[in-house]
Design an enzyme around this catalytic site. Sequence first.
Site, PDB file in Angstrom:
ATOM      1  CD  GLU A 143      -3.176   0.493   1.884  1.00 23.72           C
ATOM      2  OE1 GLU A 143      -4.140   0.029   1.375  1.00 23.72           O
ATOM      3  OE2 GLU A 143      -3.290   0.712   3.254  1.00 23.72           O
ATOM      4  CE  LYS A 150      -2.311   2.828   5.958  1.00 28.35           C
ATOM      5  NZ  LYS A 150      -3.242   1.979   6.473  1.00 28.35           N
ATOM      6  CE  LYS A 199      -7.820  -0.029   2.000  1.00 24.73           C
ATOM      7  NZ  LYS A 199      -6.449   0.154   2.803  1.00 24.73           N
ATOM      8  CD  GLU A 235     -12.200  -3.086   4.378  1.00 24.09           C
ATOM      9  OE1 GLU A 235     -11.275  -2.681   3.546  1.00 24.09           O
ATOM     10  OE2 GLU A 235     -12.517  -1.936   5.132  1.00 24.09           O
ATOM     11  CG  ASN A 274     -10.178  -3.541   7.797  1.00 30.12           C
ATOM     12  OD1 ASN A 274      -9.365  -3.914   8.536  1.00 30.12           O
ATOM     13  ND2 ASN A 274     -10.281  -2.607   7.333  1.00 30.12           N
ATOM     14  CD  GLU A 301      -8.960  -5.407   3.317  1.00 32.73           C
ATOM     15  OE1 GLU A 301      -9.612  -6.007   2.289  1.00 32.73           O
ATOM     16  OE2 GLU A 301      -9.153  -4.315   3.572  1.00 32.73           O
ATOM     17  CB  SER A 302      -6.049  -4.055   8.902  1.00 29.53           C
ATOM     18  OG  SER A 302      -6.553  -3.197   8.220  1.00 29.53           O
TER      19      SER A 302
END
Length: 261
Positions: free
Chosen positions: A54, A56, A116, A165, A186, A216-217
């Site tokens: 990613e 970010k 995103k 998601e 997530n 994710e995350s």
Amino acid sequence: MNILDKITADKRKEVDLKKSLISVKQLEESFLFKRQTISLTERLKNSTSGIIAEHKRRSPSKATINQNLNVQDIAKGYENAGVCGMSVLTDGKYFGGSLDDLILARASSNLPLLRKEFIIDQYQIIEAKAHGADVILLIAAILTKDEIKQFSTLAKQLNLDVLLEVHNEEELHKSIMPSIDMLGVNNRNLKTFEVSLETSKLLSEIIPNDFVKVSESGISTIEAIKDLKQFGYKGFLIGENFMKTDNPGENAKAFIEKLNR
């Protein structure tokens, strides 16, 4: 009002403003709108690492992650590292991103690019295609079942992959439909910001095998990925772990080499 409600309310105002300035027809006439998209889903199916890296700069949970690097250098670095795809944050107010980041990443690499974003309007899907995206993110927590169906169907008509998601079982059940390619879990609770990989493990059992599973995350170690692979996950979205370093591309490369040993 939780953070997701705030972001969504701001996003509705932002999209209304954009629609008043740039028409759908203008977006459809852009050079990038006509390009052949690259499937992230297929890349993940055939990958040994499954890494989606990613870009970010910041987030509501971490004020500043990295404000010092060029998106084009990061895109080149990620491509050189051998990631499956790149996620580009395009929200300005909360994440410090923009559609320009998407265009620069597109100009600098041949990676599948995920826009995103907090998509609440079909306009944003056409906008994603017009700015070089290959994949869109739909967040079940902010959409109705009808909106998920409508938005994912439009994306498929535009040859865009769809990553849907979810955060819990209720969101998952309203999201399962043929127009979705990847189901992302997530691990961050968007109301409390707490992160737990157990979320991915628990939901893995009820995600049909027709979908590519993405976690994710909160993924920062090789061990976490090897563990999640046993639950059927093919994709792993990693943002802060690479972005908080001085050279995200080099760090991604070292991470993938270690993972594939």
